[in-house]
Motif scaffolding. Structure first.
Motif, PDB file in Angstrom:
ATOM      1  N   THR A 192       0.829  -1.207   0.000  1.00 47.79           N
ATOM      2  CA  THR A 192       0.000   0.000   0.000  1.00 47.79           C
ATOM      3  C   THR A 192       0.858   1.250   0.000  1.00 47.79           C
ATOM      4  OG1 THR A 192      -0.090   0.100   2.421  1.00 47.79           O
ATOM      5  CG2 THR A 192      -1.822  -1.177   1.299  1.00 47.79           C
ATOM      6  N   THR A 295      -0.426  -5.294  -5.496  1.00 41.33           N
ATOM      7  CA  THR A 295      -1.874  -5.103  -5.656  1.00 41.33           C
ATOM      8  C   THR A 295      -2.255  -4.220  -6.840  1.00 41.33           C
ATOM      9  OG1 THR A 295      -1.809  -3.236  -4.115  1.00 41.33           O
ATOM     10  CG2 THR A 295      -2.284  -5.413  -3.180  1.00 41.33           C
ATOM     11  N   VAL A 296      -1.294  -3.475  -7.377  1.00 39.09           N
ATOM     12  CA  VAL A 296      -1.620  -2.541  -8.461  1.00 39.09           C
ATOM     13  C   VAL A 296      -1.220  -3.143  -9.800  1.00 39.09           C
ATOM     14  CG1 VAL A 296      -1.270  -0.238  -9.409  1.00 39.09           C
ATOM     15  CG2 VAL A 296      -1.300  -0.568  -6.921  1.00 39.09           C
ATOM     16  N   HIS A 297      -2.176  -3.341 -10.664  1.00 33.99           N
ATOM     17  CA  HIS A 297      -1.953  -3.843 -12.024  1.00 33.99           C
ATOM     18  C   HIS A 297      -2.697  -2.908 -12.960  1.00 33.99           C
ATOM     19  CE1 HIS A 297      -0.988  -6.858 -15.078  1.00 33.99           C
ATOM     20  NE2 HIS A 297      -2.216  -6.671 -15.537  1.00 33.99           N
ATOM     21  N   ASP A 298      -1.960  -2.045 -13.632  1.00 36.06           N
ATOM     22  CA  ASP A 298      -2.604  -1.022 -14.453  1.00 36.06           C
ATOM     23  C   ASP A 298      -1.611  -0.506 -15.479  1.00 36.06           C
ATOM     24  OD1 ASP A 298      -4.507   0.786 -15.370  1.00 36.06           O
ATOM     25  OD2 ASP A 298      -5.090   1.392 -13.335  1.00 36.06           O
ATOM     26  N   ILE A 303      -2.263   5.772 -14.511  1.00 32.72           N
ATOM     27  CA  ILE A 303      -1.790   6.128 -13.159  1.00 32.72           C
ATOM     28  C   ILE A 303      -0.580   7.053 -13.199  1.00 32.72           C
ATOM     29  CG2 ILE A 303      -2.668   4.006 -12.092  1.00 32.72           C
ATOM     30  CD1 ILE A 303       0.174   2.860 -12.271  1.00 32.72           C
ATOM     31  N   ASP A 338       2.447  -4.825 -13.532  1.00 31.08           N
ATOM     32  CA  ASP A 338       2.437  -4.785 -12.071  1.00 31.08           C
ATOM     33  C   ASP A 338       3.282  -3.618 -11.570  1.00 31.08           C
ATOM     34  OD1 ASP A 338       0.802  -7.014 -11.699  1.00 31.08           O
ATOM     35  OD2 ASP A 338       2.488  -8.396 -11.845  1.00 31.08           O
ATOM     36  N   TRP A 339       2.768  -2.943 -10.542  1.00 29.00           N
ATOM     37  CA  TRP A 339       3.455  -1.814  -9.926  1.00 29.00           C
ATOM     38  C   TRP A 339       3.562  -2.033  -8.418  1.00 29.00           C
ATOM     39  CZ3 TRP A 339       4.777   2.500 -13.080  1.00 29.00           C
ATOM     40  CH2 TRP A 339       4.228   2.476 -14.368  1.00 29.00           C
ATOM     41  N   TRP A 341       4.736  -0.051  -4.558  1.00 31.51           N
ATOM     42  CA  TRP A 341       4.866   1.279  -3.969  1.00 31.51           C
ATOM     43  C   TRP A 341       6.284   1.511  -3.446  1.00 31.51           C
ATOM     44  CZ3 TRP A 341       1.614   5.126  -4.614  1.00 31.51           C
ATOM     45  CH2 TRP A 341       0.273   4.844  -4.934  1.00 31.51           C
ATOM     46  N   LEU A 352       4.465   4.964  -7.308  1.00 30.99           N
ATOM     47  CA  LEU A 352       4.402   3.631  -7.903  1.00 30.99           C
ATOM     48  C   LEU A 352       5.591   3.411  -8.831  1.00 30.99           C
ATOM     49  CD1 LEU A 352       0.587   3.352  -8.666  1.00 30.99           C
ATOM     50  CD2 LEU A 352       1.894   1.866  -7.125  1.00 30.99           C
TER      51      LEU A 352
END
Length: 647
Positions: A192, A295-298, A303, A338-339, A341, A352
């Motif tokens: 996070t 958790t971040v896939h964008d 973003i 995938d990213w 933090w 990110l």
């Protein structure tokens, strides 16, 4: 007799344990785990005369649900295995132990396949070495452990496993680390933005001349004990190098894909072993996320207001992406990736970062850029890890900047440092190895002392020269680090040169044959390649002293104050220091932190000439002029076209 023990399994081992426990406890016996376990059971023993992995997998499922502590005993290829004691809800289960034992073995791939086949079979033949005498020996150990557990005493199989040689009956106890990715007993928190926030805290140095915050003796007491074991260790082997001019040691880090050698180079074999273990931990942390869930896939397009633009850290040349069989694709801002933090010290906010850049084997073969361990560092505090991560980025950037711009660096007189240890190191390389040491001041615009070290053969036989680099606020420490690096490679590379000389000579004419890390050093071990370093070696400028080249540094008792000063300089230069915390449960249990430091604009180290990353890095053209080496910025055509010589 009110204490109930469940005895699950059939065979001699189960019978022997029953005989030893029946007079003291109420025993309920079951052939398998199909039947329901009575609620009154205080301890379950899963015992078999053979090895069937599916039984232990089922036991984890049953006992984790019922909350029943359990202990196993079984026979596998002439070896008895007892433990671990598994307490539901706590980390360190049978599956963790099996994974550590599997990875530590030399035949891990074959055993993994065999384990899968064994799990699929309904009938498994009893192990040939499971004799009555051997099983009775195991039964005594199991009964003793059961008694301790039921009396609430400390059991030997807490976080440990007994391995018994069923031929000799000799036994050994092995500690194992819980697997942070275990599907049974581990939980990974989500990655996070709030968890990525970094607030620097005091990190007191162990002494006035040290830049470490944990005493060596404190670490020595735990490193080998918890991380190094030939049978179930996180690290499973060590070797000392008696040919090196200094006390070098190496440690093996096992993976399914192969073994990773991790080196330690100091003046003491004990210190070198410790350093190698720390390098092994650092390498493990840096290869993929194990301390938190991505958790971040964008896409970057979606973003970009809270993400690092990957082009800022350098990508491969357009023509290289177009080469046949090139392993990477150009970065696509519309592709979802995938990213993770990180924290930007320049922007003072979470940021990110592509997982591909934060972990150097993550997504290997499917990413947009080749990333190494550049900027990865382990420390006794988060601040110490960040400090040394920056030092590594600086060290490699200064080396590559010197190479690509062919900077005629000022040469240093090592004896002018007034440091006895450094003088003896230089003299030892001359007398023992037959190499002269050349030192050059490669400090860049940020002012952090950086050096290029070059060891040159005094004879016509063997490796002609080896290069290395170092960076540290104390230039003497930077030099010593670089000398240790070159010394560790000189003699081992001699045999390699003679065996593969023709291959390396071909690299002189075709730079794209330089594919692996060692190829870079081996190419420049050839006398014919020396002319490519003429911009350093052919300078007739008088030797410079350390006092001439390096400004006096301020001294702090708190390493964090040194770190804040460095970050302030980078802020003034608009260089963004980004930190991704790579710490895993295996390291933080002993207060060890690991980070990845990225500084967009600084030159990233790569290996394999086709994987050079300079596109998007304008700094490589400008800094030679900033430092006064050129009157105007360089052009692409002026950059050194040859593979770099970094080891």
């Amino acid at each position: 007799m009110n204490t109930v023990v469940a005895l699950i399994g059939e065979g001699l081992l189960s019978d022997f344990v029953y005989e030893q426990l029946a007079d003291h406890y109420k025993i309920t016996r079951q052939k398998d785990l199909v039947s329901e376990i009575p609620e009154a059971v205080k301890l379950a023993l899963v015992l078999n005369d053979e090895w069937n992995p599916s039984i232990h997998e089922m036991a984890e499922e049953v006992f984790q649900q019922s909350g029943t502590p359990w202990l196993r005993g079984f026979v596998s290829f002439g070896e008895g295995v007892v433990g671990p004691l598994v307490r539901p809800g706590e980390q360190g289960c049978s599956q963790c132990a099996d994974m550590r034992r599997l990875l530590a073995g030399n035949d891990r791939k074959e055993m993994w396949e065999l384990q899968h086949r064994q799990s699929m079979q309904s009938f498994i033949r009893r192990d040939a070495w499971a004799s009555r005498t051997a099983l009775l020996q195991m039964a005594h150990l199991i009964a003793e452990e059961a008694g301790k557990i039921l009396r609430n005493s400390r059991a030997k199989t807490e976080e440990r496993v007994y391995l018994i040689n069923l031929q000799t009956l000799s036994s050994s106890m092995h500690f194992f680390l819980p697997d942070p990715q275990c599907p049974v007993c581990s939980f990974q928190p989500e990655d996070t933005a709030s968890a990525a926030l970094i607030s620097l805290r005091p990190s007191l140095k162990v002494s006035a001349d040290s830049y470490r915050c944990r005493p060596k003796d404190e670490l020595k007491g735990v490193l080998s004990k918890e991380y190094l074991d030939a049978r179930m260790g996180f690290l499973n082997g060590k070797m000392i190098d008696l040919t090196s001019p200094f006390a070098d040691a190496s440690i093996n880090l096992p993976f399914f894909s192969g073994d990773e050698g991790c080196a330690g180079r100091t003046h003491s074999y004990a210190d070198s072993e410790m350093t190698a273990i720390l390098e092994g931990l650092e390498r493990y942390c840096g290869m993929s996320p194990r301390g938190k869930q991505t958790t971040v896939h964008d896409s970057f397009h979606n973003i970009n207001d809270q993400a690092l633009d990957p082009v800022q850290v350098g990508v491969h040349a357009k023509e290289n992406y177009e080469r046949p069989n090139f392993p990477f694709m150009p970065f696509d801002p519309d592709q979802q990736i995938d990213w993770v933090w990180g924290y930007s010290f320049l922007q003072k906010r979470p940021l990110l970062v592509p997982e591909r850049l934060a972990y150097y084997s993550s997504g290997c073969g499917h990413g947009f850029v080749y990333e190494t361990s550049n900027g990865c560092a382990l420390g006794g505090s988060l601040e110490e890890a960040i400090f040394y991560g920056i030092m590594e980025v600086v060290e490699r950037d200064s080396f590559l900047m010197t190479w690509y711009a062919q900077l005629p660096l000022p040469r240093l007189d090592p004896f002018s440092a007034g440091d006895l240890e450094l003088s003896l190191m230089v003299e030892r390389l001359q007398e023992v190895a037959g190499y002269d040491v050349y030192l050059f001041n490669s400090t860049m615009e940020h002012g952090i002392p950086s050096v290029w070290a070059l060891a040159k053969n005094r004879t016509q036989k063997g490796v002609n020269l080896i290069c290395a680099a170092g960076a540290h606020p104390d230039p003497v420490k930077a030099v010593k680090s670089a000398i240790h690096e070159v010394a560790g490679m000189l003699l081992p590379f001699n045999d390699k040169l003679e065996k593969n000389r023709e291959q390396y000579e071909e690299m002189l004419h075709d730079p794209f044959l330089v594919q692996q890390m060692e190829d870079h050093s081996m190419l420049y071990s050839l006398p014919q390649a020396e002319e490519r370093l003429s911009f350093l070696l052919n300078s007739n400028v008088p030797l410079r002293t350390f006092q001439d080249e390096f400004k006096p540094r301020s001294s702090h008792s708190d390493l964090t104050e040194d770190l804040k000063g460095i970050l302030s300089v980078f802020d003034q230069l608009k260089l963004n220091v980004i930190v991704v915390d790579q710490t895993t449960p295996e390291t933080i249990r002993n207060g060890l932190h690991c980070v990845k430091v990225l500084i967009p604009g600084m030159l990233p180290m790569t290996f394999g000439h086709h994987l050079t990353r300079l596109s998007g890095l304008e700094r490589v053209f400008k800094i030679p002029m900033v430092l006064g080496y050129t009157k105007e910025p360089l052009t692409s055509a002026q950059l050194n076209p040859h593979p770099h010589p970094f080891p």
